[in-house]
Design a protein around this motif. Structure first.
Motif, PDB file in Angstrom:
ATOM      1  N   LEU A  59       0.690  -0.899  -0.151  1.00 55.57           N
ATOM      2  CA  LEU A  59       0.054  -0.541   0.250  1.00 55.57           C
ATOM      3  C   LEU A  59       0.852   1.341   0.009  1.00 55.57           C
ATOM      4  CD1 LEU A  59      -2.388  -0.784   2.222  1.00 55.57           C
ATOM      5  CD2 LEU A  59      -3.076  -0.236  -0.018  1.00 55.57           C
ATOM      6  N   VAL A  60       1.946   1.338   1.525  1.00 59.68           N
ATOM      7  CA  VAL A  60       2.513   2.149   0.803  1.00 59.68           C
ATOM      8  C   VAL A  60       3.524   2.544  -0.348  1.00 59.68           C
ATOM      9  CG1 VAL A  60       5.115   3.508   1.648  1.00 59.68           C
ATOM     10  CG2 VAL A  60       3.204   1.864   3.597  1.00 59.68           C
ATOM     11  N   GLU A  62       2.465   1.564  -3.390  1.00 61.47           N
ATOM     12  CA  GLU A  62       1.526   2.093  -4.087  1.00 61.47           C
ATOM     13  C   GLU A  62       1.266   3.826  -3.934  1.00 61.47           C
ATOM     14  OE1 GLU A  62      -2.187  -0.247  -4.089  1.00 61.47           O
ATOM     15  OE2 GLU A  62      -1.021  -2.313  -4.460  1.00 61.47           O
ATOM     16  N   ASP A  63       0.973   4.199  -3.007  1.00 63.39           N
ATOM     17  CA  ASP A  63       0.608   5.202  -2.582  1.00 63.39           C
ATOM     18  C   ASP A  63       1.729   6.819  -2.632  1.00 63.39           C
ATOM     19  OD1 ASP A  63      -1.323   4.676  -1.168  1.00 63.39           O
ATOM     20  OD2 ASP A  63      -0.758   5.169   0.712  1.00 63.39           O
ATOM     21  N   LEU A  64       2.736   5.570  -3.072  1.00 64.88           N
ATOM     22  CA  LEU A  64       3.880   6.419  -3.209  1.00 64.88           C
ATOM     23  C   LEU A  64       3.988   6.615  -4.440  1.00 64.88           C
ATOM     24  CD1 LEU A  64       6.790   7.595  -2.422  1.00 64.88           C
ATOM     25  CD2 LEU A  64       7.803   5.763  -2.638  1.00 64.88           C
ATOM     26  N   GLY A  66       1.716   7.017  -6.201  1.00 67.41           N
ATOM     27  CA  GLY A  66       0.372   7.888  -6.973  1.00 67.41           C
ATOM     28  C   GLY A  66       1.542   9.187  -6.320  1.00 67.41           C
ATOM     29  N   TYR A  67       1.674   9.332  -6.002  1.00 67.17           N
ATOM     30  CA  TYR A  67       2.551  10.805  -4.661  1.00 67.17           C
ATOM     31  C   TYR A  67       2.961  11.004  -5.937  1.00 67.17           C
ATOM     32  CZ  TYR A  67       0.393   9.890  -0.524  1.00 67.17           C
ATOM     33  OH  TYR A  67      -1.006   9.880   0.328  1.00 67.17           O
ATOM     34  N   GLN A  68       4.533  10.310  -5.989  1.00 62.04           N
ATOM     35  CA  GLN A  68       5.128  10.246  -7.382  1.00 62.04           C
ATOM     36  C   GLN A  68       4.890  10.925  -8.587  1.00 62.04           C
ATOM     37  OE1 GLN A  68       7.843   6.733  -7.168  1.00 62.04           O
ATOM     38  NE2 GLN A  68       9.028   7.808  -5.918  1.00 62.04           N
ATOM     39  N   ARG A  70       1.894  12.661  -8.704  1.00 63.94           N
ATOM     40  CA  ARG A  70       1.096  13.683  -8.886  1.00 63.94           C
ATOM     41  C   ARG A  70       2.639  14.745  -7.815  1.00 63.94           C
ATOM     42  NH1 ARG A  70      -2.702  12.407  -4.336  1.00 63.94           N
ATOM     43  NH2 ARG A  70      -2.598  14.991  -4.712  1.00 63.94           N
ATOM     44  N   SER A  71       3.744  15.128  -8.367  1.00 61.01           N
ATOM     45  CA  SER A  71       5.197  15.592  -7.628  1.00 61.01           C
ATOM     46  C   SER A  71       5.034  16.218  -8.600  1.00 61.01           C
ATOM     47  CB  SER A  71       5.793  14.960  -6.533  1.00 61.01           C
ATOM     48  OG  SER A  71       6.865  15.713  -6.752  1.00 61.01           O
ATOM     49  N   LEU A 142      -0.019  18.097  -5.467  1.00 59.42           N
ATOM     50  CA  LEU A 142       0.473  17.991  -4.513  1.00 59.42           C
ATOM     51  C   LEU A 142       0.482  19.629  -3.486  1.00 59.42           C
ATOM     52  CD1 LEU A 142       2.612  14.795  -3.945  1.00 59.42           C
ATOM     53  CD2 LEU A 142       0.180  14.783  -3.421  1.00 59.42           C
ATOM     54  N   SER A 183      -7.814  17.134 -11.420  1.00 62.81           N
ATOM     55  CA  SER A 183      -8.580  16.004 -10.401  1.00 62.81           C
ATOM     56  C   SER A 183      -9.876  16.780 -10.132  1.00 62.81           C
ATOM     57  CB  SER A 183      -7.642  16.691  -9.287  1.00 62.81           C
ATOM     58  OG  SER A 183      -8.330  18.220  -8.644  1.00 62.81           O
TER      59      SER A 183
END
Length: 196
Positions: A59-60, A62-64, A66-68, A70-71, A142, A183
């Motif tokens: 999960l982390v 996958e979240d990372l 997604g953050y990367q 949108r960064s 972000l 978004s």
């Protein structure tokens, strides 16, 4: 003590010793069983914890990812210039009058990301402020508004003071520019719905 009494005493002692040994052996077996059960429970708990750790790790990651996606670019200098340019473009596109967009903070957060803070003072009507806010929230970046202050001016104009914070995450997909796309944050859809 005669021979018979002595044999009887020995027999009683053997019986008591056997009984004591039996009780002791039973206690020992129960202790072993409890220990074996505790070891089995501990192994099951460890296996459960390992499975949970793997699920959380996935999960982390996958979240990372997604953050990367949108960064801002991971290089703080490149991110700083790209985001400032994007903010200026948003203020101009909304039709707001402004003097400058200032960098107020550039703070690394360990190895994970860099936080960039900006402030801007602008002036315009409610429609221009609405356009700016819609464009801001429609971006998938972000970033967030940390302060929005609106002060009434003459002839229906507003003085807008904003402070924003954006993130440049290590390992970001972009090497220049800002993330494109929209978004789902503006719940009403396009800017016309908000203007109406």
């Amino acid at each position: 003590m005669n021979h018979r009494e002595r044999n009887l005493a020995i027999g009683v002692a053997v019986l008591i010793g056997g009984w004591a040994a039996s009780v002791g052996w039973g206690a020992y077996q129960r202790a072993l069983d409890r220990r074996s059960s505790a070891v089995i429970d501990a192994e099951l708990s460890l296996d459960t914890a390992r499975v949970r750790e793997e699920q959380v790790r996935k999960l982390v990651l996958e979240d990372l990812a997604g953050y990367q996606a949108r960064s801002l670019p991971a290089d703080p200098q490149v991110a700083q210039q790209a985001y400032r340019g994007w903010l200026i473009d948003q203020l101009e596109a909304a039709g707001l009058d402004f003097a400058d967009v200032k960098l107020t903070e550039r703070r690394p957060r360990g190895e994970a990301y860099t936080s960039l803070g900006y402030s801007a003072n602008a002036e315009g009507g409610l429609a221009e402020v609405t356009r700016f806010l819609h464009g801001f929230y429609a971006s998938p970046m972000l970033h967030k508004l940390t302060l929005l202050k609106l002060t009434p001016r003459d002839r229906g104009r507003l003085q807008m003071n904003v402070q924003v914070r954006a993130l440049a995450v290590r390992g970001a997909d972009l090497t220049e520019g800002v993330p494109a796309g929209e978004s789902a944050r503006p719940l009403l859809g396009g800017v016309d719905a908000y203007l109406a």
